[in-house]
Design a protein around this motif. Structure first.
Motif, mmCIF file in Angstrom:
data_model
loop_
_atom_site.group_PDB
_atom_site.id
_atom_site.type_symbol
_atom_site.label_atom_id
_atom_site.label_comp_id
_atom_site.label_asym_id
_atom_site.label_seq_id
_atom_site.Cartn_x
_atom_site.Cartn_y
_atom_site.Cartn_z
ATOM 1 N N HIS A 5 -29.802 -0.243 14.473
ATOM 2 C CA HIS A 5 -29.453 0.427 13.225
ATOM 3 C C HIS A 5 -29.564 1.937 13.378
ATOM 4 O O HIS A 5 -28.711 2.681 12.915
ATOM 5 C CB HIS A 5 -30.384 -0.027 12.106
ATOM 6 C CG HIS A 5 -30.092 -1.409 11.616
ATOM 7 N ND1 HIS A 5 -30.819 -2.024 10.633
ATOM 8 C CD2 HIS A 5 -29.138 -2.291 11.983
ATOM 9 C CE1 HIS A 5 -30.333 -3.228 10.425
ATOM 10 N NE2 HIS A 5 -29.314 -3.423 11.238
ATOM 11 N N LEU A 22 -4.997 7.644 15.055
ATOM 12 C CA LEU A 22 -4.013 7.463 16.113
ATOM 13 C C LEU A 22 -3.152 8.716 16.261
ATOM 14 O O LEU A 22 -2.933 9.225 17.357
ATOM 15 C CB LEU A 22 -3.136 6.258 15.774
ATOM 16 C CG LEU A 22 -2.048 5.907 16.770
ATOM 17 C CD1 LEU A 22 -2.649 5.645 18.137
ATOM 18 C CD2 LEU A 22 -1.267 4.700 16.286
ATOM 19 N N LYS A 26 0.834 -1.198 0.000
ATOM 20 C CA LYS A 26 0.000 0.000 0.000
ATOM 21 C C LYS A 26 0.873 1.253 0.000
ATOM 22 O O LYS A 26 1.806 1.348 0.793
ATOM 23 C CB LYS A 26 -0.849 0.008 1.273
ATOM 24 C CG LYS A 26 -2.334 -0.076 1.011
ATOM 25 C CD LYS A 26 -3.118 0.101 2.300
ATOM 26 C CE LYS A 26 -3.233 1.564 2.674
ATOM 27 N NZ LYS A 26 -3.960 1.746 3.946
ATOM 28 N N ARG A 68 -34.720 0.827 7.507
ATOM 29 C CA ARG A 68 -35.778 0.054 6.874
ATOM 30 C C ARG A 68 -36.959 -0.197 7.801
ATOM 31 O O ARG A 68 -36.824 -0.245 9.019
ATOM 32 C CB ARG A 68 -35.233 -1.268 6.398
ATOM 33 C CG ARG A 68 -34.428 -1.111 5.144
ATOM 34 C CD ARG A 68 -34.245 -2.446 4.514
ATOM 35 N NE ARG A 68 -33.742 -3.378 5.505
ATOM 36 C CZ ARG A 68 -32.850 -4.305 5.228
ATOM 37 N NH1 ARG A 68 -32.368 -4.402 4.006
ATOM 38 N NH2 ARG A 68 -32.442 -5.126 6.148
ATOM 39 N N ARG A 117 -12.580 5.628 19.432
ATOM 40 C CA ARG A 117 -12.215 7.021 19.684
ATOM 41 C C ARG A 117 -13.433 7.921 19.716
ATOM 42 O O ARG A 117 -13.441 8.995 19.105
ATOM 43 C CB ARG A 117 -11.219 7.525 18.644
ATOM 44 C CG ARG A 117 -10.151 6.516 18.231
ATOM 45 C CD ARG A 117 -9.049 7.167 17.448
ATOM 46 N NE ARG A 117 -8.001 7.615 18.327
ATOM 47 C CZ ARG A 117 -7.133 6.823 18.919
ATOM 48 N NH1 ARG A 117 -7.174 5.531 18.725
ATOM 49 N NH2 ARG A 117 -6.206 7.302 19.717
ATOM 50 N N ARG A 132 -30.553 4.891 5.183
ATOM 51 C CA ARG A 132 -32.008 4.750 5.272
ATOM 52 C C ARG A 132 -32.353 3.599 6.217
ATOM 53 O O ARG A 132 -31.846 2.498 6.089
ATOM 54 C CB ARG A 132 -32.612 4.495 3.890
ATOM 55 C CG ARG A 132 -34.127 4.305 3.954
ATOM 56 C CD ARG A 132 -34.737 4.289 2.577
ATOM 57 N NE ARG A 132 -34.501 5.549 1.897
ATOM 58 C CZ ARG A 132 -34.003 5.660 0.679
ATOM 59 N NH1 ARG A 132 -33.685 4.582 -0.006
ATOM 60 N NH2 ARG A 132 -33.808 6.836 0.136
ATOM 61 N N GLY A 152 -14.736 3.100 23.267
ATOM 62 C CA GLY A 152 -13.312 3.185 23.552
ATOM 63 C C GLY A 152 -12.487 2.868 22.327
ATOM 64 O O GLY A 152 -11.591 3.629 21.947
ATOM 65 N N ALA A 153 -12.849 1.773 21.688
ATOM 66 C CA ALA A 153 -12.076 1.332 20.534
ATOM 67 C C ALA A 153 -12.254 2.262 19.348
ATOM 68 O O ALA A 153 -11.442 2.292 18.442
ATOM 69 C CB ALA A 153 -12.501 -0.088 20.161
ATOM 70 N N ASP A 182 -35.327 -0.961 13.538
ATOM 71 C CA ASP A 182 -34.248 -1.551 14.304
ATOM 72 C C ASP A 182 -33.507 -0.482 15.102
ATOM 73 O O ASP A 182 -32.816 0.371 14.544
ATOM 74 C CB ASP A 182 -33.282 -2.270 13.354
ATOM 75 C CG ASP A 182 -32.298 -3.136 14.115
ATOM 76 O OD1 ASP A 182 -31.551 -2.585 14.948
ATOM 77 O OD2 ASP A 182 -32.271 -4.348 13.867
ATOM 78 N N VAL A 236 -4.722 5.740 -0.438
ATOM 79 C CA VAL A 236 -5.832 6.006 0.468
ATOM 80 C C VAL A 236 -5.274 6.153 1.869
ATOM 81 O O VAL A 236 -4.475 5.350 2.321
ATOM 82 C CB VAL A 236 -6.903 4.899 0.467
ATOM 83 C CG1 VAL A 236 -7.867 5.072 -0.670
ATOM 84 C CG2 VAL A 236 -6.258 3.527 0.443
ATOM 85 N N ARG A 237 -5.696 7.195 2.501
ATOM 86 C CA ARG A 237 -5.237 7.488 3.848
ATOM 87 C C ARG A 237 -5.537 6.319 4.777
ATOM 88 O O ARG A 237 -6.628 5.762 4.761
ATOM 89 C CB ARG A 237 -5.968 8.741 4.319
ATOM 90 C CG ARG A 237 -5.604 9.254 5.654
ATOM 91 C CD ARG A 237 -6.679 10.232 6.114
ATOM 92 N NE ARG A 237 -6.156 11.580 6.253
ATOM 93 C CZ ARG A 237 -6.414 12.560 5.422
ATOM 94 N NH1 ARG A 237 -7.170 12.360 4.376
ATOM 95 N NH2 ARG A 237 -5.905 13.758 5.649
ATOM 96 N N ASP A 238 -4.587 5.928 5.565
ATOM 97 C CA ASP A 238 -4.799 4.889 6.558
ATOM 98 C C ASP A 238 -5.518 5.524 7.749
ATOM 99 O O ASP A 238 -4.918 6.206 8.569
ATOM 100 C CB ASP A 238 -3.458 4.305 6.993
ATOM 101 C CG ASP A 238 -3.637 3.156 7.966
ATOM 102 O OD1 ASP A 238 -4.544 3.237 8.827
ATOM 103 O OD2 ASP A 238 -2.885 2.190 7.882
ATOM 104 N N VAL A 239 -6.821 5.296 7.774
ATOM 105 C CA VAL A 239 -7.657 5.983 8.768
ATOM 106 C C VAL A 239 -7.208 5.647 10.193
ATOM 107 O O VAL A 239 -7.196 6.506 11.068
ATOM 108 C CB VAL A 239 -9.135 5.607 8.587
ATOM 109 C CG1 VAL A 239 -10.001 6.472 9.472
ATOM 110 C CG2 VAL A 239 -9.540 5.756 7.135
ATOM 111 N N ALA A 240 -6.851 4.390 10.385
ATOM 112 C CA ALA A 240 -6.448 3.980 11.729
ATOM 113 C C ALA A 240 -5.228 4.781 12.183
ATOM 114 O O ALA A 240 -5.211 5.364 13.271
ATOM 115 C CB ALA A 240 -6.133 2.494 11.742
ATOM 116 N N ALA A 241 -4.246 4.835 11.310
ATOM 117 C CA ALA A 241 -3.034 5.567 11.656
ATOM 118 C C ALA A 241 -3.328 7.047 11.831
ATOM 119 O O ALA A 241 -2.788 7.708 12.725
ATOM 120 C CB ALA A 241 -1.974 5.356 10.590
#
Lengths: 341, 341
Positions: free
Chosen positions: B305, B55, B2, B331, B93, B329, B90-91, B302, B47-52
DNA sequence: GATTTTCTGATTTACGTACCTCAAAAACTG
DNA sequence: CAGTTTTTGAGGTACGTAAATCAGAAAATC
């Protein structure tokens, strides 16, 4: 502030290395020490920062989806969803590959599965076809330590880790319930069109359908199932023939694909003479037919849910988590023209 | 492998700092340079590593859910789902806080919303009650740059960023369609029980219901709506009274809560004399009643949802993304006893 | 008590991005 | 052209975790 591994180490009076050993199940920690650390973890309410963990691990999961190269809308939908997952996969540290196989061909499927083993992916999802070769190939995957999920169509009695699909028996029951009630007390015949009784999904749907018909709607006479191999042209023919031969058909259950043909045949029938129709899978065809009142209800399994569920389960398996069944249950959606999404 | 920001820098022949400026929309980059970098980004398929990124940012989103402290199963479900989201937060953020307000009280709701502003959360979700105070409070939130989502009940004509809930008009139509068909050609009366016509959801459901009843089932005579304030005891009373007074009630639509009372009243009716019943929200009560054939169909939104959608939209808003309407949307689920999840 | 084995600590590097500072280069301005 | 402003470069630190090494401590074994 969210507690980190450093806080645990401090609180438990151990070093970072020990915390790491406990957290990642590495050996070399005495029982008492491990307990002390776990105590600290729970008392601080530590939760691993998954983002940071993945970043540190740097590992990417590789999955393979084995899909029939079958051109009905539903399978196209499944493929589209897998492609969508692929396009998202960069951000999710996942690498997904699609392998296409001919439909309803156990030998070809088994062959494809066997060829995947040397690549050693972390997981495989496939649309099952019954056959001993397939069972053997699946065992081979499991032996290689690869997580396996069946998609849409299951392979019961095998060692697959999970089935991402609907309860087809329940779907058949639901269809019968709707059809029975929608025909509103009238007597008459019910026609059932399937793709093939060799496919487990279709067999199960039929079973469920017949069971409820027998239990609750004895006034309705269900004709022997007609198999049209999910082929629109053949379906049109079969439906026309049946409607012509039995003018007292007041209900129709299409439990397979090929709905385009059915809709075509229905359009030929005068509005007042049209039977109540329940079909499967919300596609362009069925959606339009619902809007036009040619079809009365559509049962649907959400392809997106199935694919995402399969990926989630595969990831979970690789990470050693167990499946939360309730969370991964794929629902049987019922759509009338008024609640189409 | 990547591509990373380093690859972009190399490929565009610029420094890391410049890439960073482009990626994060910081000033101080010449137009031509910016284009060169963007060119590199798209040609490498970065594509930007969102996790990094998260962080590194270290930022946590803070959201507030304003919920009525109202003890029907559905609202309890919503609260449970928010709590579940909190435990996951927590996980992710995210920091989520719940503020409870009395139900159906526009002034109290507005007050609560106004009190939130000084905290400057990133987003607020709330169950709307109509009233000019609420509109004003919402405007205050928006002025403070806070993202706002209405949950379950909308506030049309306001500046909320999104509504996480179902189309209640369509739900009413669906109910009418089911009830009309399930009564199977028979003539008779239909009773409708609502919580309160002061609540928008209930009004909209009724509108949709009456529209379809008028269009398609003129043979059925819909009685004036009975309001039972979502109160089980009152509902039981009202239903019993109606069934006693009009023996030709063949259908019942319960569009609000208080189903426990309705089920209680229905149990008193001889099996053959029971009307067809459509209710809202799959709860312990309605689920059991479905299984017992006391209720024939349940329309459901739901809660999970809705809550997760609200959070996703809030996050998206904070990050400056636009809502993908189709994806968010909610349902209208239809459950018969055979397809209960 | 000596030796081996099993634990534990201390420390370091890496992951990919964000964000900061400072200096240098380039582009304008008059 | 000198001076000013804008743009760019170089480099560093931080985020929270994983994973590794190596040395030292403790426990078990003989």
């Amino acid at each position: 502030m969210k507690p980190t591994v450093y806080d645990i180490a401090r609180s438990a009076g151990v070093s970072l290395a020990t915390v790491d050993r406990v957290l990642n199940g590495r050996p070399g920690v005495r029982h008492v020490t491990r307990e002390r650390v776990e105590q600290a973890i729970s008392s601080l309410g530590y939760v691993r920062d998954v983002a940071a963990a993945n970043l540190a691990k740097g590992r990417t999961y590789s999955f393979v989806f084995v899909l029939p190269n079958y051109d009905n809308s539903f399978m196209i939908g499944i493929r589209d969803e897998v492609h969508a997952a692929i396009s998202r996969s960069g951000a999710e540290r996942t690498q997904i590959r699609i392998v296409e196989v001919p439909p309803f061909d156990a030998a070809a499927l088994a062959d494809a599965l066997n060829h995947i083993v040397p690549d050693r992916p972390d997981g495989v999802a496939f649309v099952a076809v019954e056959g001993h070769e397939v069972h053997a190939a699946l065992a081979g995957l499991k032996d290689a330590g690869i997580a396996v999920v069946t998609l849409v169509s299951d392979l019961p009695g095998s060692e697959r880790d999970h089935f991402a699909g609907i309860d087809n028996h329940a779907a058949g029951r639901t269809a019968a319930n709707l059809l029975g009630r929608f025909t509103g007390g009238r007597d008459g015949r019910i026609a059932v069109i399937a793709g093939s009784m060799l496919v487990r999904d279709h067999r199960e749907r039929l079973e469920g359908f017949l069971a409820v018909m027998g239990e609750s709607f004895a006034r309705l006479d269900v004709l022997p199932v007609m198999e049209a191999r999910d082929n629109p042209a053949l379906t049109a023919e079969v439906v026309s023939a049946a409607l012509g031969r039995y003018p007292d058909i007041i209900g129709l259950y299409s439990l397979g694909a090929g709905n385009r043909g059915m809709v075509h045949a229905l359009r030929e029938v005068a509005r007042e003479a049209r039977p109540v129709v329940v079909a499967h899978e919300l596609t362009g065809t069925t959606r339009a037919a619902l809007a036009e009142d040619l079809i009365d209800a559509v049962l649907n399994q959400d392809a997106g849910h199935e694919v995402r569920s399969a990926i989630r389960v595969l990831k979970g398996k690789v990470e050693g988590l167990s499946v939360i069944a309730a969370q991964e249950r794929i629902r049987i959606d019922i759509f009338l023209k008024d609640n189409m999404p």
